[in-house]
Design a protein around this motif. Structure first.
Motif, short mmCIF file in Angstrom:
data_model
loop_
_atom_site.label_atom_id
_atom_site.label_comp_id
_atom_site.label_asym_id
_atom_site.label_seq_id
_atom_site.Cartn_x
_atom_site.Cartn_y
_atom_site.Cartn_z
N ILE A 54 0.85 -1.19 0.00
CA ILE A 54 0.00 0.00 0.00
C ILE A 54 0.88 1.25 0.00
O ILE A 54 0.61 2.23 -0.70
CB ILE A 54 -0.94 0.01 1.22
N GLY A 55 1.98 1.19 0.77
CA GLY A 55 2.91 2.31 0.80
C GLY A 55 3.54 2.57 -0.56
O GLY A 55 3.69 3.72 -0.98
N LEU A 56 3.88 1.49 -1.26
CA LEU A 56 4.44 1.64 -2.60
C LEU A 56 3.43 2.27 -3.54
O LEU A 56 3.74 3.22 -4.28
CB LEU A 56 4.88 0.27 -3.14
N LEU A 86 8.66 -3.49 -9.87
CA LEU A 86 9.13 -3.26 -8.50
C LEU A 86 8.16 -3.84 -7.50
O LEU A 86 8.56 -4.51 -6.53
CB LEU A 86 9.29 -1.76 -8.26
N ALA A 87 6.86 -3.62 -7.74
CA ALA A 87 5.83 -4.13 -6.83
C ALA A 87 5.84 -5.65 -6.79
O ALA A 87 5.74 -6.26 -5.71
CB ALA A 87 4.46 -3.62 -7.27
N PHE A 88 5.98 -6.28 -7.96
CA PHE A 88 6.00 -7.74 -8.00
C PHE A 88 7.23 -8.29 -7.28
O PHE A 88 7.15 -9.29 -6.55
CB PHE A 88 5.97 -8.25 -9.43
N VAL A 132 0.35 -10.88 -6.14
CA VAL A 132 -0.46 -10.02 -7.00
C VAL A 132 -0.84 -8.70 -6.31
O VAL A 132 -1.30 -7.76 -6.96
CB VAL A 132 -1.74 -10.76 -7.44
N MET A 133 -0.62 -8.61 -5.00
CA MET A 133 -1.08 -7.45 -4.27
C MET A 133 -0.39 -6.16 -4.70
O MET A 133 -1.00 -5.10 -4.79
CB MET A 133 -0.88 -7.66 -2.76
N GLY A 134 0.91 -6.25 -4.97
CA GLY A 134 1.65 -5.05 -5.38
C GLY A 134 1.10 -4.48 -6.67
O GLY A 134 0.87 -3.26 -6.78
N VAL A 138 -0.77 -0.81 -7.22
CA VAL A 138 -0.21 0.11 -8.22
C VAL A 138 -1.31 0.54 -9.19
O VAL A 138 -1.46 1.73 -9.50
CB VAL A 138 0.97 -0.54 -8.97
N LEU A 139 -2.10 -0.41 -9.68
CA LEU A 139 -3.15 -0.08 -10.64
C LEU A 139 -4.26 0.75 -10.01
O LEU A 139 -4.80 1.67 -10.64
CB LEU A 139 -3.73 -1.36 -11.23
N ILE A 140 -4.61 0.44 -8.76
CA ILE A 140 -5.63 1.24 -8.08
C ILE A 140 -5.19 2.70 -7.98
O ILE A 140 -5.95 3.63 -8.28
CB ILE A 140 -5.91 0.67 -6.67
N ASN A 141 -3.95 2.92 -7.57
CA ASN A 141 -3.45 4.29 -7.42
C ASN A 141 -3.22 4.95 -8.77
O ASN A 141 -3.35 6.18 -8.90
CB ASN A 141 -2.17 4.30 -6.59
N ALA A 142 -2.88 4.16 -9.79
CA ALA A 142 -2.73 4.71 -11.14
C ALA A 142 -4.08 5.22 -11.65
O ALA A 142 -4.16 6.29 -12.28
CB ALA A 142 -2.16 3.66 -12.08
#
Length: 213
Positions: A54-56, A86-88, A132-134, A138-142
């Motif tokens: 979530i922080g990322l 990076l997230a993965f 898959v969480m990262g 990332v997509l939610i924030n994008a």
């Protein structure tokens, strides 16, 4: 109004997270107090991975927002291409750490043998969401960085609401076991990641087109 439109989905996500936790705890209570204790610790272990990711996702949102606001599609896509890798990578490392270290982590909270057994099995089930969480965050924030209120709202009410709860109740009816109830969360996270990918594709095309115009 734009701040409100993006803020509401974020608040709904927090509300639904609390509500879904209440529901799954009530269902799990039917298997005994030790199952509830094990579930609570399993969630805490999983949160080690979730909070980091979530922080990322939150960290890249301002960068993506600046790029979108400036109409810099090239820079936006460069950031977005790098972020999922990076997230993965972070997801994979933290998932491995928490999976292999589940014993000491659960033991730090639980000493009862039955509760520890529940905690270990449920924690390792929850951690399956890790890889898959990262990408999901990332997509939610994008999506939120583009100001797309409706897709952000759909995602907010999906992960802990309109996807998770039906999967949870379906698993309860079909399997009726604590382990499979816990498995409802990883299944939901993978479905939510797929939904986020589709919504992001449509959002990127629609909102960048508006920006160009």
């Amino acid at each position: 109004m734009g701040v409100f439109a993006i803020g509401v989905p974020a608040s709904l996500n927090s509300i639904l997270l609390s509500a879904s936790n209440i529901i799954v705890n009530n269902i799990m209570s039917g298997y005994g107090d030790m199952a509830v204790a094990g579930l609570g610790v399993a969630m805490k272990v999983n949160m080690i991975v979730v909070m980091l990711l979530i922080g990322l996702g939150t960290g890249i949102q301002p960068i993506l927002g600046y790029c979108f606001g400036a109409g810099n599609r090239t820079r936006y896509m460069e950031v977005l291409k790098f972020s999922p890798f990076l997230a993965f990578g972070m997801s994979a490392v933290m998932t491995a750490v928490c999976y292999c270290g589940a014993g000491p982590l659960v033991h730090a909270f639980l000493s009862d043998a039955d509760a520890f057994s529940f905690g270990m099995s449920l924690a390792r089930i929850y951690i399956y969401s890790g890889p898959v969480m990262g990408i999901l965050f990332v997509l939610i924030n994008a999506i939120q960085s583009t100001g797309a209120a409706l897709p952000a709202l759909i995602l907010s009410v999906s992960r802990q609401g309109i996807i998770y709860l039906p999967v949870l109740f379906l698993f309860r009816r079909i399997f009726d076991s604590p382990v499979m109830l816990a498995a409802a969360q990883p299944i939901t996270d993978y479905l939510s990641a797929g939904l986020a990918t589709v919504l992001f594709w449509f959002t990127c095309r629609k909102y960048f087109q508006k920006k160009d115009e």
